[in-house]
Design a protein around this motif. Structure first.
Motif, PDB file in Angstrom:
ATOM      1  N   ARG A 424     -19.156  -1.034   4.292  1.00  0.00           N
ATOM      2  CA  ARG A 424     -19.733  -1.545   3.323  1.00  0.00           C
ATOM      3  C   ARG A 424     -20.385  -0.563   2.378  1.00  0.00           C
ATOM      4  O   ARG A 424     -20.780   0.629   3.102  1.00  0.00           O
ATOM      5  N   GLN A 425     -20.064  -1.236   0.889  1.00  0.00           N
ATOM      6  CA  GLN A 425     -20.451  -0.318   0.348  1.00  0.00           C
ATOM      7  C   GLN A 425     -21.641  -0.948  -0.901  1.00  0.00           C
ATOM      8  O   GLN A 425     -20.487  -1.719  -1.439  1.00  0.00           O
ATOM      9  N   GLY A 426     -22.707  -0.308  -1.472  1.00  0.00           N
ATOM     10  CA  GLY A 426     -23.171  -1.357  -2.323  1.00  0.00           C
ATOM     11  C   GLY A 426     -23.268  -3.314  -1.190  1.00  0.00           C
ATOM     12  O   GLY A 426     -23.825  -3.283   0.050  1.00  0.00           O
ATOM     13  N   ASP A 427     -23.704  -3.741  -2.515  1.00  0.00           N
ATOM     14  CA  ASP A 427     -23.077  -5.486  -1.865  1.00  0.00           C
ATOM     15  C   ASP A 427     -21.680  -6.051  -1.168  1.00  0.00           C
ATOM     16  O   ASP A 427     -21.614  -6.983  -0.844  1.00  0.00           O
ATOM     17  N   TRP A 428     -20.451  -4.972  -1.444  1.00  0.00           N
ATOM     18  CA  TRP A 428     -19.080  -5.494  -1.203  1.00  0.00           C
ATOM     19  C   TRP A 428     -18.952  -4.907   0.305  1.00  0.00           C
ATOM     20  O   TRP A 428     -19.534  -3.899   0.756  1.00  0.00           O
ATOM     21  N   LYS A 429     -18.278  -5.661   1.025  1.00  0.00           N
ATOM     22  CA  LYS A 429     -18.180  -5.532   2.531  1.00  0.00           C
ATOM     23  C   LYS A 429     -16.439  -6.325   3.280  1.00  0.00           C
ATOM     24  O   LYS A 429     -15.934  -7.275   2.331  1.00  0.00           O
ATOM     25  N   TYR A 449      -3.648  -0.130   6.445  1.00  0.00           N
ATOM     26  CA  TYR A 449      -3.459  -0.094   4.818  1.00  0.00           C
ATOM     27  C   TYR A 449      -2.096  -1.976   4.947  1.00  0.00           C
ATOM     28  O   TYR A 449      -2.191  -1.965   3.430  1.00  0.00           O
ATOM     29  N   LYS A 450      -1.758  -2.064   5.970  1.00  0.00           N
ATOM     30  CA  LYS A 450      -0.987  -3.108   6.020  1.00  0.00           C
ATOM     31  C   LYS A 450      -1.488  -4.405   6.284  1.00  0.00           C
ATOM     32  O   LYS A 450      -0.584  -5.629   5.917  1.00  0.00           O
ATOM     33  N   VAL A 451      -2.370  -4.276   7.019  1.00  0.00           N
ATOM     34  CA  VAL A 451      -3.533  -5.527   7.803  1.00  0.00           C
ATOM     35  C   VAL A 451      -3.609  -5.878   6.391  1.00  0.00           C
ATOM     36  O   VAL A 451      -4.672  -5.611   5.744  1.00  0.00           O
ATOM     37  N   LYS A 452      -4.195  -6.901   7.179  1.00  0.00           N
ATOM     38  CA  LYS A 452      -5.106  -7.865   6.140  1.00  0.00           C
ATOM     39  C   LYS A 452      -6.400  -8.001   5.852  1.00  0.00           C
ATOM     40  O   LYS A 452      -7.253  -8.448   6.856  1.00  0.00           O
ATOM     41  N   TRP A 453      -7.076  -7.173   5.031  1.00  0.00           N
ATOM     42  CA  TRP A 453      -8.734  -6.768   4.819  1.00  0.00           C
ATOM     43  C   TRP A 453      -9.166  -8.110   4.285  1.00  0.00           C
ATOM     44  O   TRP A 453      -8.614  -8.476   3.431  1.00  0.00           O
ATOM     45  N   ASP A 467     -13.700 -15.376   0.828  1.00  0.00           N
ATOM     46  CA  ASP A 467     -12.545 -14.118   1.176  1.00  0.00           C
ATOM     47  C   ASP A 467     -12.025 -14.175  -0.615  1.00  0.00           C
ATOM     48  O   ASP A 467     -11.293 -14.476  -1.286  1.00  0.00           O
ATOM     49  N   LEU A 468     -12.347 -12.628  -0.804  1.00  0.00           N
ATOM     50  CA  LEU A 468     -12.339 -12.020  -2.302  1.00  0.00           C
ATOM     51  C   LEU A 468     -11.525 -11.241  -2.593  1.00  0.00           C
ATOM     52  O   LEU A 468     -10.737 -10.467  -3.618  1.00  0.00           O
ATOM     53  N   SER A 469     -10.215 -11.044  -1.819  1.00  0.00           N
ATOM     54  CA  SER A 469      -9.786  -9.816  -1.166  1.00  0.00           C
ATOM     55  C   SER A 469      -8.560 -10.318  -2.646  1.00  0.00           C
ATOM     56  O   SER A 469      -8.034  -8.610  -3.033  1.00  0.00           O
ATOM     57  N   GLU A 470      -8.447 -11.421  -2.374  1.00  0.00           N
ATOM     58  CA  GLU A 470      -6.759 -11.098  -3.422  1.00  0.00           C
ATOM     59  C   GLU A 470      -6.899 -11.155  -5.170  1.00  0.00           C
ATOM     60  O   GLU A 470      -6.443 -10.585  -5.825  1.00  0.00           O
ATOM     61  N   ALA A 471      -7.709 -11.257  -5.614  1.00  0.00           N
ATOM     62  CA  ALA A 471      -8.724 -11.290  -6.854  1.00  0.00           C
ATOM     63  C   ALA A 471      -9.638 -10.204  -7.052  1.00  0.00           C
ATOM     64  O   ALA A 471      -9.203  -9.621  -8.089  1.00  0.00           O
ATOM     65  N   GLU A 474      -7.654  -3.835  -6.456  1.00  0.00           N
ATOM     66  CA  GLU A 474      -8.175  -2.673  -6.231  1.00  0.00           C
ATOM     67  C   GLU A 474      -8.771  -2.283  -5.475  1.00  0.00           C
ATOM     68  O   GLU A 474      -9.181  -1.275  -5.403  1.00  0.00           O
ATOM     69  N   ARG A 475     -10.253  -3.338  -6.030  1.00  0.00           N
ATOM     70  CA  ARG A 475     -11.478  -2.879  -5.195  1.00  0.00           C
ATOM     71  C   ARG A 475     -11.047  -2.527  -3.788  1.00  0.00           C
ATOM     72  O   ARG A 475     -11.589  -1.797  -2.799  1.00  0.00           O
ATOM     73  N   VAL A 476     -10.473  -2.924  -2.923  1.00  0.00           N
ATOM     74  CA  VAL A 476      -9.884  -3.127  -1.582  1.00  0.00           C
ATOM     75  C   VAL A 476      -9.671  -2.171  -1.219  1.00  0.00           C
ATOM     76  O   VAL A 476      -9.894  -1.920  -0.155  1.00  0.00           O
ATOM     77  N   LYS A 477      -7.710  -2.078  -1.979  1.00  0.00           N
ATOM     78  CA  LYS A 477      -7.104  -0.443  -1.779  1.00  0.00           C
ATOM     79  C   LYS A 477      -8.481   0.518  -1.477  1.00  0.00           C
ATOM     80  O   LYS A 477      -8.332   1.111  -0.342  1.00  0.00           O
ATOM     81  N   ALA A 478      -9.891   1.228  -2.392  1.00  0.00           N
ATOM     82  CA  ALA A 478     -10.696   1.638  -2.542  1.00  0.00           C
ATOM     83  C   ALA A 478     -11.359   2.078  -1.599  1.00  0.00           C
ATOM     84  O   ALA A 478     -11.064   2.573  -0.900  1.00  0.00           O
TER      85      ALA A 478
END
Length: 497
Positions: A424-429, A449-453, A467-471, A474-478
């Protein structure tokens, strides 16, 4: 114990003593544990993430990490710090941390457990019919306080009272069960809606109600043991109306016992509070209450086994709440103990300290964690924590958050348990559920890095439904990179003696 079990967090269970503490103090709405009992307890008493001190596993960690891991010598307990500062230190109830309490800073300790259940083990030839663990836990805590008042009144005290209720097996006193016997016959779907509506009325910032996940059962498979429990058992949170009459009766009774266990715990907390009042100590005693994980979806038979002919909730039975009513206990969040979705790691956190906190019946939205309790207590006591080998507590003092809502305590919070990961970073998780390998060692470092977060914006979606990971790739990767940086840091620290 689930996020919504206490009355002051939306529950229908009678918890007047917890409710009174909340009315006279603070309720945190975004407070976290570690998703499991022993990691949370080690984090609570030390101020470190359990992985830092070998008390839970993680990818790349040696096999001596986890529930049987031994803390490094530098990972002292709150009691280790407070005792030399002039405090008398007391422990009662569950321990579930490495070592013994009296060798880790506590003057007096009574683990209270006399068997795998809440009554004395049925394998004993003569069982004490008056023994019930929750009462025993309070009894010893009260004995310590009475002795303190008579012999050490000039000294401050620290009391760690660790009730095991409402952990399985579901064991409760008959008179406690009677108060809830017919309360849950409408089922978990209705109970979740009732609790969610009550949370909104209370002003809890809980957003929408999560959808049930009928595909998610217990985190560990025990098919043979589940068969022992009979045809009334259900290991999935399917719609209530899909159950047979027998299943409805069985499940509703289990929830009645769960409620009875919490009701009794609250009554025993009331007895401890009465003792503090008799000592004129309530004004200047800092009290906090939390659960070590979310409600449990586990179903198993351990200890002395299960007698299906015995009265449900008695010493001869071994029952677990299971995923249906666990979903209700964790309202409005997703999933359960062992997972690091909000249902597994969100805890009620009540703070009461009239002499130090002017606010009454207020909420605190600061994002905080069980690792913050030790540094908070030491800060308030004026005791400085050591920095050994360059390793500081990961927890932060909550002093500013106690005084004013919205104080930022952490940049990030890190989670891992049995393959399940979150940051969890700020409001993002970001969160990853290792459902395939549940209960086994998680994937190793190179695979994270290969699994689906999944990615959620908790400012609008604490229920983790969108789930907002597709949109937000870059945030997910970071955030995944940050998760791994902390994993590497903790591993390095934990391998130092």
């Amino acid at each position: 114990m689930g996020y919504s079990d206490a009355g002051c967090y939306g529950g229908e269970i009678a918890t007047p003593n917890l409710d009174q503490l909340a009315a006279g103090g603070l309720r945190f709405t975004q407070f976290y544990n570690t998703a499991r009992c022993w990691p949370t307890r080690s984090a609570l008493v030390t101020g470190y993430y359990p992985q830092q001190i070998r008390r839970d596993g993680m990818p790349g960690a040696p096999r001596n990490f986890g529930g049987r891991g031994k803390r490094p010598e530098w990972a002292k307990t709150i009691a280790d710090y407070l005792k030399p500062a002039g405090y008398r230190t007391y422990h009662s109830g569950k321990w579930h941390i490495d070592g013994e309490p009296t060798k880790n800073g506590f003057d007096l300790s009574n683990p209270t457990t006399r068997g795998p259940g809440f009554f004395e083990t049925t394998k004993k030839k003569s069982r004490d019919p008056s023994y019930y663990e929750t009462i025993e836990t309070a009894d010893f805590a009260i004995e310590c306080l009475k002795e303190h008042a008579s012999e050490y009144a000039d000294k401050p005290f620290f009391a760690y009272v660790a009730f095991r209720a409402p952990h399985f097996p579901l064991h409760a006193l008959p008179e406690d069960i009677a108060r809830y016997r017919d309360r849950y016959t409408q089922g978990w779907n209705v109970l979740r809606k009732e609790r969610h509506e009550r949370q909104q009325e209370l002003g809890l910032d809980v957003a929408e109600l999560s959808a049930l996940e009928p595909q998610v059962g217990p985190p560990y498979a025990f098919p043979d043991q589940i068969k022992q429990l009979g045809s009334g058992e259900v290991n999935r949170p399917v719609p209530w109306n899909d159950l047979t009459a027998e299943q409805k009766e069985f499940q509703a009774m289990k929830m009645s016992i769960h409620a009875a266990m919490i009701d009794r715990m609250d009554r025993e907390i009331g007895r401890i509070l009465d003792q503090l009042r008799s000592m004129n100590a309530m004004e200047e005693t800092f009290i906090c209450f939390l659960s070590d994980n979310g409600a449990s979806a586990e179903i198993m038979v351990r200890g002395d086994g299960h007698d299906p002919t015995a009265a449900m909730g008695s010493a001869e039975t071994y029952l677990c709440l299971g995923p249906g009513f666990s979903s209700a206990a964790n309202t409005p969040f997703r999933r359960h103990k062992t997972w690091v979705h909000e249902g597994g790691i969100s805890t009620p956190f009540i703070v009461h300290w009239p002499g130090g906190i002017k606010a009454k019946n207020e909420f605190r939205s600061s994002v905080a964690h069980v690792i913050d309790i030790a540094p908070t207590i030491l800060d308030l006591a004026g005791v400085k924590a050591e920095v050994t080998q360059g390793i500081s507590m990961s927890g932060k003092s909550l002093k500013q958050a106690l005084l004013k809502d919205g104080a930022v305590v952490h940049d990030v919070l890190w989670f891992y348990h049995e393959g399940n990961r979150a940051l969890r970073q700020g409001d993002w998780k970001i969160v990853y559920a290792d459902d395939v390998n549940a209960g086994k060692r998680g994937v190793e470092k190179e695979d994270i890095y290969k699994v689906k977060w999944s990615l959620y914006d908790l400012s609008t979606d604490r229920a983790e439904q969108q789930d907002l990971s597709e949109a937000e790739l870059e945030r997910v990767k970071a955030m995944v990179s940050r998760w791994d940086q902390l994993r590497t840091k903790f591993l390095s620290e934990a391998t130092q003696n």
